[in-house]
Design a protein around this motif. Structure first.
Motif, PDB file in Angstrom:
ATOM      1  N   ARG A 222       0.833  -1.205   0.000  1.00  0.00           N
ATOM      2  CA  ARG A 222       0.000   0.000   0.000  1.00  0.00           C
ATOM      3  C   ARG A 222       0.864   1.250   0.000  1.00  0.00           C
ATOM      4  NH1 ARG A 222      -4.023   0.799   4.533  1.00  0.00           N
ATOM      5  NH2 ARG A 222      -4.431   2.664   3.274  1.00  0.00           N
ATOM      6  N   ILE A 223       1.863   1.285   0.872  1.00  0.00           N
ATOM      7  CA  ILE A 223       2.733   2.464   0.958  1.00  0.00           C
ATOM      8  C   ILE A 223       3.493   2.656  -0.355  1.00  0.00           C
ATOM      9  CG2 ILE A 223       4.684   3.500   2.162  1.00  0.00           C
ATOM     10  CD1 ILE A 223       3.841   1.942   4.664  1.00  0.00           C
ATOM     11  N   HIS A 226       1.240   3.929  -3.279  1.00  0.00           N
ATOM     12  CA  HIS A 226       0.929   5.348  -3.135  1.00  0.00           C
ATOM     13  C   HIS A 226       2.141   6.209  -3.479  1.00  0.00           C
ATOM     14  CE1 HIS A 226      -2.922   4.429  -1.332  1.00  0.00           C
ATOM     15  NE2 HIS A 226      -3.172   5.708  -1.188  1.00  0.00           N
ATOM     16  N   MET A 255       2.691   5.685   6.311  1.00  0.00           N
ATOM     17  CA  MET A 255       1.415   5.351   6.938  1.00  0.00           C
ATOM     18  C   MET A 255       1.312   5.998   8.318  1.00  0.00           C
ATOM     19  SD  MET A 255      -0.178   1.555   7.793  1.00  0.00           S
ATOM     20  CE  MET A 255       1.001   1.204   9.094  1.00  0.00           C
ATOM     21  N   SER A 273       7.387   4.903   7.120  1.00  0.00           N
ATOM     22  CA  SER A 273       7.665   4.884   5.690  1.00  0.00           C
ATOM     23  C   SER A 273       7.928   3.453   5.224  1.00  0.00           C
ATOM     24  CB  SER A 273       8.858   5.791   5.374  1.00  0.00           C
ATOM     25  OG  SER A 273       8.997   5.956   3.980  1.00  0.00           O
ATOM     26  N   SER A 274       8.169   3.282   3.939  1.00  0.00           N
ATOM     27  CA  SER A 274       8.371   1.949   3.370  1.00  0.00           C
ATOM     28  C   SER A 274       9.777   1.434   3.666  1.00  0.00           C
ATOM     29  CB  SER A 274       8.145   1.987   1.864  1.00  0.00           C
ATOM     30  OG  SER A 274       9.113   2.808   1.236  1.00  0.00           O
ATOM     31  N   GLN A 299      -3.842   5.279   7.522  1.00  0.00           N
ATOM     32  CA  GLN A 299      -3.974   6.168   6.363  1.00  0.00           C
ATOM     33  C   GLN A 299      -2.600   6.392   5.720  1.00  0.00           C
ATOM     34  OE1 GLN A 299      -5.155  10.137   7.414  1.00  0.00           O
ATOM     35  NE2 GLN A 299      -6.012  10.576   5.390  1.00  0.00           N
ATOM     36  N   ILE A 300      -2.538   6.257   4.396  1.00  0.00           N
ATOM     37  CA  ILE A 300      -1.301   6.522   3.652  1.00  0.00           C
ATOM     38  C   ILE A 300      -1.323   7.976   3.186  1.00  0.00           C
ATOM     39  CG2 ILE A 300       0.217   5.770   1.805  1.00  0.00           C
ATOM     40  CD1 ILE A 300      -0.383   3.626   3.870  1.00  0.00           C
ATOM     41  N   GLN A 525      -8.138   6.841  -0.249  1.00  0.00           N
ATOM     42  CA  GLN A 525      -7.166   5.802   0.071  1.00  0.00           C
ATOM     43  C   GLN A 525      -7.226   4.627  -0.898  1.00  0.00           C
ATOM     44  OE1 GLN A 525      -4.775   5.768   2.895  1.00  0.00           O
ATOM     45  NE2 GLN A 525      -5.276   7.885   2.363  1.00  0.00           N
TER      46      GLN A 525
END
Length: 618
Positions: A222-223, A226, A255, A273-274, A299-300, A525
């Motif tokens: 997800r991160i 985005h 996130m 963060s990723s 939430q991202i 999102q």
């Protein structure tokens, strides 16, 4: 025989309260149903245990309920011997005897001018009207429940009418036009095309075996998606590591999470963060420079700001949505995307007009004081008169939170309840309404007869000759009817985000619509369930089709049933030429406590600017 009945009760340890009346009724039961005294007492023991009666006393007040129990036993015995036999009930007989052509008359409603406009205010004591929706089980016709005592049956609670008004200046033809309108409304609806997006798990899947690795990969993806989408839009720089000290402005994607187990507050906001950009490390996020924001765990977001010390990222701008021009599905091969869509059936014409009429209702479908499913019967009767193209029913159908289900006071299995009380009614409805009507069933994690997992497989429904009319959808799920894209999710994500959200309203006094803001989070999102960690009562399984939670493109209609107050909102996303609109609907619950709730009626004609939508109290 009365003495034998009395002796049998005593042998089983039961005493009789109002002995003369009880024995007289029991004797009648034995004669009518060809029962021996011992068989009658055995049936009473089953009824006694199912109802969880406190005292071992046979009371006259329980005889009506005991009679209904005996009738169900007799009916089930006959059905087992001849499974294709239809059992007529007192409801069906009343419908035939009291049939009146006036029952089918209906005033043609115009644009409501008052929120309390009454469409129908028939008293409950009037002859029962089923409009072809007869069913083989239900409450005795003489028993009036609190739901039956209500005075107003169908009341418009809320209405949006953006259809163009056609003025008619020729008064001589007004009466004729009214008749034409009535005839037009009585015609069978035109069959709509249907395409179901099969993204969720299949029925009978193995679930609740997810690993920490599955959760990590789902959040990381997800991160990362985005971050790539925001950079691909050309509006933002390439994301950097937010945990590294820097005196210049940077752009980071991560996130929102909380540094403890409590709710978010200004001192507990963290940005994770990723792995690609920060190794998965998180940093404290400071938002005091922002005039407005709305955040929640999971939430991202994209953050522009500075981290001079390396311990705190001071935000100057927060980006909580992906631009419409940027695609989020960056990792899906084109052939894989096409395989995700399964065409159930479509019309033969090469061009399908983007119009749909629908009734939308969310469970529970019965009141808390019984399992008669009276609200569902009323809804199907309404649908039988309106004949919409689509009937969208969203669970729970057999509610695990229902008092009788929770205490185990049901004399049938949950699957039997679902088949007899839900599917049989729907089968009667589609047979009456004709082959052009479609029904969509969406399960809920509160369905006692279905898998307790999220995302959730569709109902495994096998109804001969009706599979093309009654369709099961996964939860969450997406389908297209006449090219109108509709997204559904029965988990109460709006209420759950509302309990975790932290927001700051603009200082200029601009009014903030909270429900629109909550619904916007789902679209922004691109996820049906963006909250993390999930609520305690949501069995979120990341090993089961994580793509089922993902929203690839913005739907035309988004249905999010919630315990919060019903609403219909037109959400506007993007700016300029990229602007898109989405109708978000919370139809409310069809049954609330011992009374009726609400459902939604929608006539969509291509865009939110051309539609007529109402929330109707039942």
């Amino acid at each position: 025989m009365e003495e034998e009945i009395k002796e049998e009760f005593k042998k089983s340890g039961f005493s009789l309260d109002d002995e003369e009346e009880v024995l007289k009724k029991c004797l009648t039961f034995c004669i009518n149903y060809n029962l021996k005294p011992s068989d009658l007492v055995s049936s009473w023991e089953v009824y006694y245990l199912n109802r969880l009666l406190d005292e071992s006393t046979v009371r006259n007040a329980e005889m009506d309920g005991f009679l209904l129990h005996l009738q169900n036993e007799q009916k089930e015995a006959v059905v087992k011997e001849e499974p294709n036999l239809y059992i007529y009930s007192s409801k069906d007989v009343d419908m035939i005897l009291n049939y009146d052509e006036e029952d089918l008359k209906e005033e043609v409603p115009g644009t409501p001018t008052d929120k309390s406009l009454k469409l129908n205010s028939e008293p409950f004591n009037s002859p029962p009207k089923s409009y072809g929706n007869g069913y083989s089980s239900g409450k005795p016709s003489k028993l009036v429940t609190p739901f039956g005592r209500r005075t107003d049956k169908f009341v418009v609670k809320f209405n949006i009418n953006s259809l163009p008004v056609v003025e008619n200046n020729d008064g001589e033809h007004d009466h004729g036009n009214l008749e034409d309108e009535i005839i037009k409304r009585a015609q069978p609806c035109k069959r709509c095309s249907l395409m179901v997006h099969r993204l969720g798990p299949e029925p009978g899947c193995r679930f609740m075996y997810d690993k920490i690795e599955d959760r990590f990969n789902a959040l990381e993806n997800r991160i990362r998606k985005h971050a790539i989408a925001l950079f691909a839009s050309g509006l933002y720089e390439e994301p950097m590591d937010p945990t590294v000290a820097s005196q210049r402005n940077i752009f980071a994607v991560g996130m929102i999470c909380c540094d403890g187990e409590g709710r978010l507050n200004e001192k507990s906001i963290m940005l994770q963060s990723s792995v690609e950009h920060s190794g998965g490390r998180n940093v404290r996020l400071e938002l005091h420079n922002l005039s407005q924001f709305s955040i929640f765990p999971g939430q991202i977001v994209g953050i522009e700001g500075q981290n001079p010390s390396g311990h705190c990222l001071i935000a100057s701008k927060l980006v909580d949505s992906v631009p419409l021009s940027a695609t989020v599905a960056v990792n899906q091969h084109p052939t894989k995307k096409q395989a995700l869509d399964l065409v159930v059936e479509s019309t033969d014409s090469s061009y399908v007009q983007k119009e749909i009429s629908a009734l939308i209702a969310s469970g529970p479908f019965t009141t808390t004081d019984n399992l008669f499913f009276e609200p569902l019967t009323e809804l199907l009767a309404y649908a039988g008169r309106k004949l919409p193209q689509l009937l969208v029913l969203m669970g729970p159908f057999i509610d695990s939170e229902h008092p009788e289900v929770k205490k185990g006071a049901v004399d049938r299995s949950f699957d039997e309840l679902f088949c007899q009380e839900i599917l049989r009614r729907l089968q009667d409805h589609v047979e009456y309404a004709g082959s052009n009507v479609r029904v969509i069933l969406v399960p809920s994690i509160r369905d006692a007869q279905h898998d307790f997992v999220f995302p959730q497989p569709a109902f495994d429904i096998h109804l001969p000759n009706l599979e093309h009319q009654i369709t099961g959808l996964t939860n969450p799920g997406i389908f297209e009817a006449n090219q109108v894209k509709v997204g559904c999710c029965t988990v109460d994500i709006l209420k759950q985000i509302s309990g975790e959200e932290m927001s700051r309203n603009p200082t200029d006094g601009t009014p903030s619509d909270r429900m629109s803001r909550l619904a916007n989070h789902i679209i922004s999102q691109r996820s049906f369930y963006p909250l993390y960690p999930p609520a305690e009562d949501v069995p979120l399984d990341f090993s089961l089709a994580p793509e089922a939670l993902h929203i690839n493109s913005i739907p035309d209609i988004l249905i999010l049933p919630s315990d919060m107050k019903y609403f219909m909102k037109v959400l506007t996303l993007g700016e300029g030429e990229e602007q898109r609109k989405c109708i978000c609907i919370n139809p409310g619950r069809l049954a609330k406590g011992e009374g009726g709730g609400t459902f939604a009626e929608l006539n969509y004609q291509g865009s939110p600017d051309k539609m007529n939508a109402s929330i109707i109290g039942i």
